[in-house]
Design a protein around this motif. Structure first.
Motif, PDB file in Angstrom:
ATOM      1  N   TYR A   7       0.554  -1.508  -0.077  1.00 62.37           N
ATOM      2  CA  TYR A   7       0.030   0.041  -0.048  1.00 62.37           C
ATOM      3  C   TYR A   7       0.922   1.156  -0.106  1.00 62.37           C
ATOM      4  CZ  TYR A   7      -2.968  -3.784   1.518  1.00 62.37           C
ATOM      5  OH  TYR A   7      -3.577  -4.977   1.573  1.00 62.37           O
ATOM      6  N   GLU A   8       0.540   2.123  -0.941  1.00 63.88           N
ATOM      7  CA  GLU A   8       1.399   3.430  -1.193  1.00 63.88           C
ATOM      8  C   GLU A   8       0.489   4.321  -0.095  1.00 63.88           C
ATOM      9  OE1 GLU A   8       1.612   4.607  -5.160  1.00 63.88           O
ATOM     10  OE2 GLU A   8       2.759   2.891  -5.698  1.00 63.88           O
ATOM     11  N   CYS A   9       1.560   5.050   0.633  1.00 64.85           N
ATOM     12  CA  CYS A   9       0.932   6.015   1.709  1.00 64.85           C
ATOM     13  C   CYS A   9       1.600   7.303   1.589  1.00 64.85           C
ATOM     14  CB  CYS A   9       0.709   5.197   3.006  1.00 64.85           C
ATOM     15  SG  CYS A   9      -0.164   3.856   3.304  1.00 64.85           S
ATOM     16  N   THR A  10       1.283   8.259   2.385  1.00 67.84           N
ATOM     17  CA  THR A  10       1.950   9.541   2.401  1.00 67.84           C
ATOM     18  C   THR A  10       2.235   9.930   3.715  1.00 67.84           C
ATOM     19  OG1 THR A  10       1.057  10.301   0.396  1.00 67.84           O
ATOM     20  CG2 THR A  10       2.160  12.005   1.874  1.00 67.84           C
ATOM     21  N   LEU A  11       3.259  10.151   4.267  1.00 64.93           N
ATOM     22  CA  LEU A  11       3.734  10.683   5.371  1.00 64.93           C
ATOM     23  C   LEU A  11       3.309  12.358   5.599  1.00 64.93           C
ATOM     24  CD1 LEU A  11       5.245   9.546   8.162  1.00 64.93           C
ATOM     25  CD2 LEU A  11       7.401  10.427   7.037  1.00 64.93           C
ATOM     26  N   ASP A  12       2.537  12.575   6.608  1.00 65.38           N
ATOM     27  CA  ASP A  12       2.203  14.081   6.617  1.00 65.38           C
ATOM     28  C   ASP A  12       3.291  14.985   7.336  1.00 65.38           C
ATOM     29  OD1 ASP A  12       1.761  13.913   9.448  1.00 65.38           O
ATOM     30  OD2 ASP A  12      -0.233  14.036   9.320  1.00 65.38           O
ATOM     31  N   SER A  13       3.092  16.100   7.677  1.00 66.09           N
ATOM     32  CA  SER A  13       4.243  16.851   7.872  1.00 66.09           C
ATOM     33  C   SER A  13       4.443  16.649   9.483  1.00 66.09           C
ATOM     34  CB  SER A  13       3.698  18.572   7.786  1.00 66.09           C
ATOM     35  OG  SER A  13       2.523  18.842   8.360  1.00 66.09           O
ATOM     36  N   LYS A  14       3.675  16.271   9.969  1.00 71.07           N
ATOM     37  CA  LYS A  14       3.801  15.964  11.420  1.00 71.07           C
ATOM     38  C   LYS A  14       4.379  14.609  11.819  1.00 71.07           C
ATOM     39  CE  LYS A  14       0.265  19.180  13.058  1.00 71.07           C
ATOM     40  NZ  LYS A  14      -1.124  19.181  13.864  1.00 71.07           N
ATOM     41  N   ARG A  16       2.755  11.623  10.691  1.00 75.69           N
ATOM     42  CA  ARG A  16       1.673  10.686  10.656  1.00 75.69           C
ATOM     43  C   ARG A  16       1.529   9.892   9.395  1.00 75.69           C
ATOM     44  NH1 ARG A  16      -2.425  14.881  13.239  1.00 75.69           N
ATOM     45  NH2 ARG A  16      -1.836  15.810  11.430  1.00 75.69           N
ATOM     46  N   ILE A  17       1.048   8.563   9.381  1.00 79.66           N
ATOM     47  CA  ILE A  17       0.592   7.776   8.221  1.00 79.66           C
ATOM     48  C   ILE A  17      -0.638   7.304   8.716  1.00 79.66           C
ATOM     49  CG2 ILE A  17       1.161   5.659   7.045  1.00 79.66           C
ATOM     50  CD1 ILE A  17       4.145   5.869   7.971  1.00 79.66           C
ATOM     51  N   MET A  18      -1.557   7.267   7.619  1.00 75.35           N
ATOM     52  CA  MET A  18      -2.838   6.705   7.672  1.00 75.35           C
ATOM     53  C   MET A  18      -2.787   5.268   7.439  1.00 75.35           C
ATOM     54  SD  MET A  18      -6.415   7.647   5.788  1.00 75.35           S
ATOM     55  CE  MET A  18      -6.395   9.186   6.262  1.00 75.35           C
ATOM     56  N   LEU A  19      -3.164   4.441   8.297  1.00 74.86           N
ATOM     57  CA  LEU A  19      -3.316   3.061   8.129  1.00 74.86           C
ATOM     58  C   LEU A  19      -4.413   2.583   7.120  1.00 74.86           C
ATOM     59  CD1 LEU A  19      -2.131   0.003   9.029  1.00 74.86           C
ATOM     60  CD2 LEU A  19      -3.978   0.224  10.625  1.00 74.86           C
ATOM     61  N   PRO A  20      -4.071   1.765   5.923  1.00 72.62           N
ATOM     62  CA  PRO A  20      -5.103   1.753   4.964  1.00 72.62           C
ATOM     63  C   PRO A  20      -6.258   0.874   5.393  1.00 72.62           C
ATOM     64  CG  PRO A  20      -2.995   1.493   3.986  1.00 72.62           C
ATOM     65  CD  PRO A  20      -2.835   1.766   5.523  1.00 72.62           C
ATOM     66  N   ALA A  21      -7.448   1.131   5.304  1.00 73.81           N
ATOM     67  CA  ALA A  21      -8.620   0.402   5.965  1.00 73.81           C
ATOM     68  C   ALA A  21      -8.513  -1.159   5.498  1.00 73.81           C
ATOM     69  CB  ALA A  21      -9.848   0.975   5.227  1.00 73.81           C
ATOM     70  N   VAL A  22      -8.116  -1.344   4.415  1.00 76.05           N
ATOM     71  CA  VAL A  22      -7.884  -2.701   3.889  1.00 76.05           C
ATOM     72  C   VAL A  22      -6.973  -3.357   4.906  1.00 76.05           C
ATOM     73  CG1 VAL A  22      -6.192  -2.599   2.221  1.00 76.05           C
ATOM     74  CG2 VAL A  22      -7.872  -4.164   2.005  1.00 76.05           C
ATOM     75  N   LEU A  23      -5.907  -2.666   5.294  1.00 70.06           N
ATOM     76  CA  LEU A  23      -4.931  -3.607   6.128  1.00 70.06           C
ATOM     77  C   LEU A  23      -5.534  -3.651   7.564  1.00 70.06           C
ATOM     78  CD1 LEU A  23      -1.295  -2.370   5.914  1.00 70.06           C
ATOM     79  CD2 LEU A  23      -2.208  -4.699   5.901  1.00 70.06           C
ATOM     80  N   LYS A  24      -6.456  -2.466   8.038  1.00 67.93           N
ATOM     81  CA  LYS A  24      -7.124  -2.780   9.243  1.00 67.93           C
ATOM     82  C   LYS A  24      -8.081  -3.858   9.444  1.00 67.93           C
ATOM     83  CE  LYS A  24      -9.356   0.542  12.570  1.00 67.93           C
ATOM     84  NZ  LYS A  24      -9.748   1.921  12.621  1.00 67.93           N
ATOM     85  N   LYS A  25      -8.826  -4.073   8.218  1.00 67.26           N
ATOM     86  CA  LYS A  25      -9.688  -5.143   8.347  1.00 67.26           C
ATOM     87  C   LYS A  25      -8.991  -6.443   8.465  1.00 67.26           C
ATOM     88  CE  LYS A  25     -13.234  -2.437   5.653  1.00 67.26           C
ATOM     89  NZ  LYS A  25     -13.858  -2.264   4.598  1.00 67.26           N
ATOM     90  N   GLN A  26      -7.746  -6.544   7.797  1.00 63.46           N
ATOM     91  CA  GLN A  26      -7.017  -7.890   8.091  1.00 63.46           C
ATOM     92  C   GLN A  26      -6.764  -8.195   9.539  1.00 63.46           C
ATOM     93  OE1 GLN A  26      -3.887  -8.376   4.973  1.00 63.46           O
ATOM     94  NE2 GLN A  26      -5.292  -6.714   3.737  1.00 63.46           N
ATOM     95  N   MET A  27      -6.875  -7.272  10.290  1.00 59.93           N
ATOM     96  CA  MET A  27      -6.368  -7.652  11.710  1.00 59.93           C
ATOM     97  C   MET A  27      -7.446  -7.886  12.785  1.00 59.93           C
ATOM     98  SD  MET A  27      -3.953  -4.321  12.339  1.00 59.93           S
ATOM     99  CE  MET A  27      -2.496  -3.864  10.984  1.00 59.93           C
ATOM    100  N   GLU A 118       5.619  -3.985   7.444  1.00 63.61           N
ATOM    101  CA  GLU A 118       6.687  -3.153   7.244  1.00 63.61           C
ATOM    102  C   GLU A 118       6.394  -1.733   6.527  1.00 63.61           C
ATOM    103  OE1 GLU A 118       9.864  -6.826   6.472  1.00 63.61           O
ATOM    104  OE2 GLU A 118       9.147  -5.908   4.643  1.00 63.61           O
ATOM    105  N   ILE A 119       7.230  -0.794   6.870  1.00 60.17           N
ATOM    106  CA  ILE A 119       7.137   0.386   6.575  1.00 60.17           C
ATOM    107  C   ILE A 119       8.474   0.898   5.836  1.00 60.17           C
ATOM    108  CG2 ILE A 119       6.647   2.770   7.068  1.00 60.17           C
ATOM    109  CD1 ILE A 119       5.290   1.768   9.631  1.00 60.17           C
ATOM    110  N   TRP A 120       8.315   1.030   4.536  1.00 60.93           N
ATOM    111  CA  TRP A 120       9.455   1.492   3.549  1.00 60.93           C
ATOM    112  C   TRP A 120       9.335   2.733   3.029  1.00 60.93           C
ATOM    113  CZ3 TRP A 120      13.556  -2.017   3.257  1.00 60.93           C
ATOM    114  CH2 TRP A 120      13.498  -3.312   3.812  1.00 60.93           C
ATOM    115  N   ASP A 121      10.512   3.598   2.572  1.00 61.16           N
ATOM    116  CA  ASP A 121      10.710   4.622   2.130  1.00 61.16           C
ATOM    117  C   ASP A 121      10.381   4.462   0.816  1.00 61.16           C
ATOM    118  OD1 ASP A 121      11.334   7.401   1.910  1.00 61.16           O
ATOM    119  OD2 ASP A 121      12.977   7.116   0.667  1.00 61.16           O
TER     120      ASP A 121
END
Length: 121
Positions: A7-14, A16-27, A118-121
């Motif tokens: 899942y491609e995500c964006t790190l905000d200026s503070k 923070r990363i938004m956890l994709p809903a599809v990943l959250k549903k797998q937990m 895992e969280i990658w650049d």
């Protein structure tokens, strides 16, 4: 738990990363709000759902405080570990220390790897 997907995500200026809903549903429900973030073994960060982190803590407790190598491993492994929760927008906050260690800037990739993310650049 069988976390999967990229899942491609964006790190905000503070930081923070938004956890994709599809990943959250797998937990499992009891693991979908509280996590521990730590350094991974290959230059990424690792997001552990609370139930997986409980297993890791139990394994670490079995290591001896009287053995220098085991003591040093525990110390270095736990040095960067931080508990994180999700805010109302399903975001979690990373420390500057973790961001710098992993070289995370703006665009990040989250990869489900079985029992953790895992969280990658």
């Amino acid at each position: 738990m069988d976390l999967k997907g990229k899942y491609e995500c964006t790190l905000d200026s503070k930081g923070r990363i938004m956890l994709p809903a599809v990943l959250k549903k797998q937990m499992p429900k009891e693991s979908a709000e509280e996590f521990t973030v730590n350094r991974g073994f290959d230059g990424c960060l690792v997001l552990y759902p609370s139930t997986k982190w409980d297993d890791i803590r139990a394994d670490l407790k079995r290591l001896s405080d009287y053995d220098e190598m085991e003591r040093e491993f525990k110390r270095s492994y736990l040095e960067y570990a931080i508990p994180v929760g999700l805010d109302s927008m399903s975001r979690f906050l990373l420390t500057q220390k973790l961001l710098d260690w992993a070289g995370l800037k703006k665009d990040v990739i989250l990869v489900g790897v079985g029992e953790y993310v895992e969280i990658w650049d």
